[in-house]
Motif scaffolding. Sequence first.
Motif, PDB file in Angstrom:
ATOM      1  N   LEU A 190       0.032 -12.492   6.688  1.00 28.46           N
ATOM      2  CA  LEU A 190      -1.267 -12.780   6.086  1.00 28.46           C
ATOM      3  C   LEU A 190      -2.359 -11.947   6.740  1.00 28.46           C
ATOM      4  CD1 LEU A 190      -0.957 -16.675   5.974  1.00 28.46           C
ATOM      5  CD2 LEU A 190      -0.508 -15.062   4.122  1.00 28.46           C
ATOM      6  N   LEU A 191      -3.189 -11.323   5.933  1.00 29.05           N
ATOM      7  CA  LEU A 191      -4.331 -10.562   6.422  1.00 29.05           C
ATOM      8  C   LEU A 191      -5.515 -11.508   6.541  1.00 29.05           C
ATOM      9  CD1 LEU A 191      -3.955  -7.383   4.193  1.00 29.05           C
ATOM     10  CD2 LEU A 191      -2.926  -7.869   6.408  1.00 29.05           C
ATOM     11  N   ILE A 192      -6.087 -11.600   7.738  1.00 31.52           N
ATOM     12  CA  ILE A 192      -7.193 -12.518   8.000  1.00 31.52           C
ATOM     13  C   ILE A 192      -8.516 -11.795   7.739  1.00 31.52           C
ATOM     14  CG2 ILE A 192      -8.209 -14.093   9.664  1.00 31.52           C
ATOM     15  CD1 ILE A 192      -5.281 -14.694   8.954  1.00 31.52           C
ATOM     16  N   PRO A 193      -9.359 -12.312   6.834  1.00 33.34           N
ATOM     17  CA  PRO A 193     -10.637 -11.644   6.523  1.00 33.34           C
ATOM     18  C   PRO A 193     -11.568 -11.605   7.726  1.00 33.34           C
ATOM     19  CG  PRO A 193     -10.088 -13.310   4.863  1.00 33.34           C
ATOM     20  CD  PRO A 193      -9.159 -13.521   6.021  1.00 33.34           C
ATOM     21  N   VAL A 194     -12.292 -10.514   7.848  1.00 30.71           N
ATOM     22  CA  VAL A 194     -13.286 -10.371   8.905  1.00 30.71           C
ATOM     23  C   VAL A 194     -14.615  -9.989   8.284  1.00 30.71           C
ATOM     24  CG1 VAL A 194     -11.586  -9.678  10.628  1.00 30.71           C
ATOM     25  CG2 VAL A 194     -12.732  -7.938   9.280  1.00 30.71           C
ATOM     26  N   LEU A 198     -14.343 -13.231  12.543  1.00 28.38           N
ATOM     27  CA  LEU A 198     -13.610 -13.732  11.392  1.00 28.38           C
ATOM     28  C   LEU A 198     -14.563 -14.238  10.318  1.00 28.38           C
ATOM     29  CD1 LEU A 198     -10.780 -15.727  13.230  1.00 28.38           C
ATOM     30  CD2 LEU A 198     -10.811 -13.329  12.531  1.00 28.38           C
ATOM     31  N   ASP A 199     -14.181 -14.019   9.067  1.00 25.33           N
ATOM     32  CA  ASP A 199     -14.945 -14.506   7.923  1.00 25.33           C
ATOM     33  C   ASP A 199     -14.507 -15.935   7.638  1.00 25.33           C
ATOM     34  OD1 ASP A 199     -16.230 -15.034   5.573  1.00 25.33           O
ATOM     35  OD2 ASP A 199     -15.529 -13.244   4.517  1.00 25.33           O
ATOM     36  N   LEU A 200     -15.335 -16.906   8.038  1.00 24.83           N
ATOM     37  CA  LEU A 200     -14.957 -18.309   7.913  1.00 24.83           C
ATOM     38  C   LEU A 200     -14.827 -18.758   6.462  1.00 24.83           C
ATOM     39  CD1 LEU A 200     -17.188 -19.832  10.737  1.00 24.83           C
ATOM     40  CD2 LEU A 200     -14.859 -18.940  10.882  1.00 24.83           C
ATOM     41  N   ASP A 201     -15.447 -18.019   5.539  1.00 27.38           N
ATOM     42  CA  ASP A 201     -15.368 -18.372   4.120  1.00 27.38           C
ATOM     43  C   ASP A 201     -14.349 -17.530   3.362  1.00 27.38           C
ATOM     44  OD1 ASP A 201     -17.435 -20.292   4.330  1.00 27.38           O
ATOM     45  OD2 ASP A 201     -18.940 -18.691   4.232  1.00 27.38           O
TER      46      ASP A 201
END
Length: 223
Positions: free
Chosen positions: A80-84, A35-38
């Motif tokens: 919601l699409l979660i960034p990776v 996952l992209d934490l930012d």
Amino acid sequence: MPESVPVRCPACRRSHRYTAPSYPCACGAPVAPPLDLDGVPSPAGHRAWDEEWVTVRCEHCGLRGEWPRPELGCPCGTVLLIPVTGPRASVPAERPEHPAARSAPVRTARDAVTAAVRYLRRLGHEDVHRADRRSPSGIGLVGRGVLAQVDPSARPATARDVECLWLAAMTESAACLYFSVGGYDEETQVRADALGVPLFLLDLTGTPRPANGPADTLDADGA
């Protein structure tokens, strides 16, 4: 341990905690998308098959696989699409195949979905595509008059998983099928028999094998 990130829905402003799901690599090790934490989650818009996957590298063996893109369903109805992090997989769209097409090995979640889609098309459901709404477990497929659930994880499907699929199918007045890589325990099979839900086991050859009475009947009638 799978990563988790705080998520706020831009539509209703509710706060959530999202944990990345794990999938079994071909080597047996659990793999979760990084996952992209930012990054900032965004609402899902138009769904395209080739945008539904991300490429993830197994830290145990180094093998790169294609897994479902992380998403979170908010109670308000927003997906919601979660960034990776890392590149997104480019997966060619599925094309209709002849009913007698040979099966392909199941090594990734995409392989499991592909095997299920091929089987549904063999039954005559040529319009099958991924469901817009996120399923409680696994990946939902929908076509005219049919709903299917594909669980690519190593865990056995539960009776609750089958019940959720059956209820969704009843709401849509549709038939339903369940495909699982991890199989089913006795309780799940008994419940599926009572509800008339066909259960199929996706083995490593990519062949959906009937796992209960309704599936045996459907497979015999549709062959």
